[in-house]
Design a protein around this motif. Structure first.
Motif, PDB file in Angstrom:
ATOM      1  N   THR A  49       0.816  -1.209   0.000  1.00 20.53           N
ATOM      2  CA  THR A  49       0.000   0.000   0.000  1.00 20.53           C
ATOM      3  C   THR A  49       0.850   1.259   0.000  1.00 20.53           C
ATOM      4  OG1 THR A  49      -1.834  -1.125   1.112  1.00 20.53           O
ATOM      5  CG2 THR A  49      -1.768   1.274   1.280  1.00 20.53           C
ATOM      6  N   ASP A  50       1.927   1.265   0.772  1.00 19.08           N
ATOM      7  CA  ASP A  50       2.728   2.496   0.846  1.00 19.08           C
ATOM      8  C   ASP A  50       3.858   2.540  -0.186  1.00 19.08           C
ATOM      9  OD1 ASP A  50       4.939   1.029   1.871  1.00 19.08           O
ATOM     10  OD2 ASP A  50       4.452   1.515   3.942  1.00 19.08           O
ATOM     11  N   GLY A  51       4.053   1.450  -0.937  1.00 15.97           N
ATOM     12  CA  GLY A  51       5.047   1.450  -2.000  1.00 15.97           C
ATOM     13  C   GLY A  51       6.402   0.925  -1.606  1.00 15.97           C
ATOM     14  N   ILE A 101       7.719  10.967  -8.954  1.00 16.31           N
ATOM     15  CA  ILE A 101       8.188  11.014  -7.565  1.00 16.31           C
ATOM     16  C   ILE A 101       8.952   9.745  -7.211  1.00 16.31           C
ATOM     17  CG2 ILE A 101       7.428  10.969  -5.149  1.00 16.31           C
ATOM     18  CD1 ILE A 101       5.174  12.910  -5.989  1.00 16.31           C
ATOM     19  N   VAL A 102       8.363   8.590  -7.503  1.00 17.28           N
ATOM     20  CA  VAL A 102       9.053   7.340  -7.146  1.00 17.28           C
ATOM     21  C   VAL A 102      10.291   7.133  -8.000  1.00 17.28           C
ATOM     22  CG1 VAL A 102       6.947   6.267  -6.237  1.00 17.28           C
ATOM     23  CG2 VAL A 102       7.581   5.893  -8.629  1.00 17.28           C
ATOM     24  N   SER A 103      10.298   7.668  -9.221  1.00 13.63           N
ATOM     25  CA  SER A 103      11.493   7.574 -10.065  1.00 13.63           C
ATOM     26  C   SER A 103      12.638   8.400  -9.488  1.00 13.63           C
ATOM     27  CB  SER A 103      11.181   8.043 -11.487  1.00 13.63           C
ATOM     28  OG  SER A 103      10.240   7.193 -12.112  1.00 13.63           O
ATOM     29  N   LEU A 161       9.369   7.579  -1.750  1.00 18.10           N
ATOM     30  CA  LEU A 161       7.993   7.097  -1.756  1.00 18.10           C
ATOM     31  C   LEU A 161       7.029   8.266  -1.615  1.00 18.10           C
ATOM     32  CD1 LEU A 161       8.295   3.971   0.584  1.00 18.10           C
ATOM     33  CD2 LEU A 161       8.461   4.064  -1.918  1.00 18.10           C
ATOM     34  N   LEU A 162       5.800   8.066  -2.064  1.00 19.65           N
ATOM     35  CA  LEU A 162       4.769   9.077  -1.866  1.00 19.65           C
ATOM     36  C   LEU A 162       4.413   9.170  -0.389  1.00 19.65           C
ATOM     37  CD1 LEU A 162       4.462   8.553  -4.986  1.00 19.65           C
ATOM     38  CD2 LEU A 162       2.038   9.081  -4.670  1.00 19.65           C
ATOM     39  N   ARG A 218      -0.759  10.490  -1.363  1.00 18.94           N
ATOM     40  CA  ARG A 218      -1.646   9.393  -1.762  1.00 18.94           C
ATOM     41  C   ARG A 218      -3.107   9.756  -1.546  1.00 18.94           C
ATOM     42  NH1 ARG A 218       1.523   5.781   2.033  1.00 18.94           N
ATOM     43  NH2 ARG A 218      -0.502   4.809   2.444  1.00 18.94           N
ATOM     44  N   ALA A 219      -3.401  10.423  -0.442  1.00 17.27           N
ATOM     45  CA  ALA A 219      -4.787  10.820  -0.164  1.00 17.27           C
ATOM     46  C   ALA A 219      -5.295  11.798  -1.215  1.00 17.27           C
ATOM     47  CB  ALA A 219      -4.886  11.433   1.234  1.00 17.27           C
TER      48      ALA A 219
END
Length: 388
Positions: free
Chosen positions: A210-212, A300-302, A306-307, A312-313
């Motif tokens: 869920t959080d990546g 962002i993840v690249s 992590l977000l 995410r919300a």
């Protein structure tokens, strides 16, 4: 360049003509399933070492949209089944070899709802439960389903949802369980598991997915596998919903070009034109909003981070809003399309029914997501039941 999309569009006529067939069958037809399989859409988020493409997630969502606007059931199944490899890639390599080792085109169904109960035994768990809404399940050879771990007495000992992965021989599809007013062609039937043994390597804990963080932990360095699960999975549901709205609009445009009214051609009727313009704008804006957010998350993840929960919300707020905005737009053009569009032979009513039905998916429930976003925005704690 999106070769998967090119292959899909080669079969546009078949997809458009199949809608009534799949609806009558209560599942995606074998012909359409073959198109999805041969196009490679289900492998777009699958890792390269198991025959996948590791595509950019917005490329995947664009393909889902183009399928779904032509065949709503096929778009829905492409989105749901096609998103599962993203999570499976973050699981145990032994499990991945069991699923894809001999056939990289193996499809895996769901659902994720934690309705199963797993009792620990040596080497794994004894698993039981019944789940509704297993989209595309007739064409899948494995399933990934939610459950909770219990004590030997059956009491839940861990509230984190676990995804248990089982082969086709370990569960039953209830073929008479899918009798609905919309999304009939998705074949989202109930499945039952009775005393199946699930080895420990076929479990996926959902919090890291869920959080990546699960992808890097599993040794997956590609940015795709640092994308949070709900951004990807909910993005697929949202895109499939928007595609249904677009399909409703497409059918409306075709009908309006041919229809006569007191103005002559209905395409010259000011009331039809005033319905068309805002609907087209809202559906287009909804898709662009979703793709923009997923592009931003991928950037962002690249970059190596992590977000955040707040990021995410915000994305989930936008996704659920996009689904409802697009469905409302489809509703507006359907209401002015005339009584003849109520006939079952006309595709607009099927697309409209499917679109309105898509809003019942848990990922499209607006209230809990809006509450969670607001609580986080004002510095409160999100409800535990809401995952973003």
């Amino acid at each position: 360049m999106n070769p998967v999309l090119d292959r899909v569009l080669e079969h546009a006529e078949l997809l458009e003509g199949d809608g009534p067939v799949s609806e009558e069958l209560g599942r995606v037809s074998d012909e359409v399933a073959a198109v999805l399989r041969e196009s490679g859409v289900i492998r777009m988020l699958q890792p390269r070492d198991f025959g996948g493409f590791e595509s950019h997630p917005t490329d995947f969502l664009r393909v889902v949209h183009e399928i779904g606007r032509r065949n709503g059931a096929a778009g829905w199944v492409a989105g749901v089944v096609g998103v599962h490899p993203h999570e499976l890639a973050q699981g145990d390599p032994r499990m991945q070899r069991e699923i894809w080792g001999e056939d990289p085109d193996t499809w895996v169904a769901s659902p994720y709802a934690p309705m199963g109960r797993a009792r620990p035994v040596e080497g794994g768990y004894v698993f039981n439960g019944r789940w509704p809404f297993s989209s595309g399940t007739d064409h899948c050879r494995w399933v990934m389903i939610g459950g909770l771990i219990t004590s030997q007495e059956g009491n839940v000992t861990d509230r984190e949802t676990i995804h248990f992965v089982l082969p086709r021989d370990d569960y039953e599809i209830l073929h008479d369980s899918w009798d609905v007013i919309g999304l009939r062609g998705t074949g989202s039937k109930d499945i039952v598991v009775k005393d199946a043994f699930v080895p420990g390597h076929r479990l996926i804990r959902t919090d890291p997915v869920t959080d990546g963080s699960a992808g890097p932990i599993a040794g997956r360095d590609a940015p795709l596998y640092s994308m949070p699960r709900n951004v990807i999975f909910s993005g697929a549901i949202t895109t499939a919903t928007i595609a249904l709205a677009q399909g409703t609009l497409d059918a409306y445009v075709r009908w309006t070009r041919e229809r006569s009214s007191r103005f002559g051609s209905a395409s010259r009727d000011p009331f039809q034109l005033s319905a068309l313009a805002p609907a087209a704008a809202d559906i287009d804006a909804s898709l662009r909003h979703v793709l923009h957010d997923v592009d931003r998350a991928f950037d962002i993840v690249s970059s190596g981070r992590l977000l955040t929960l707040s990021e995410r919300a915000g994305i989930r707020r936008n996704q659920v809003s996009a689904s409802h905005r697009a469905a409302a737009a489809a509703d507006e053009v359907f209401k002015v399309s005339g009584g003849s569009q109520l006939h079952a032979k006309n595709p607009m009513q099927r697309m409209w029914r499917d679109c309105q039905s898509a809003l019942h998916h848990v990922q499209n429930y607006a209230g809990p997501l809006y509450q969670a976003y607001g609580m986080d925005f004002f510095g409160g704690e999100m409800p535990a039941a809401v995952k973003v």
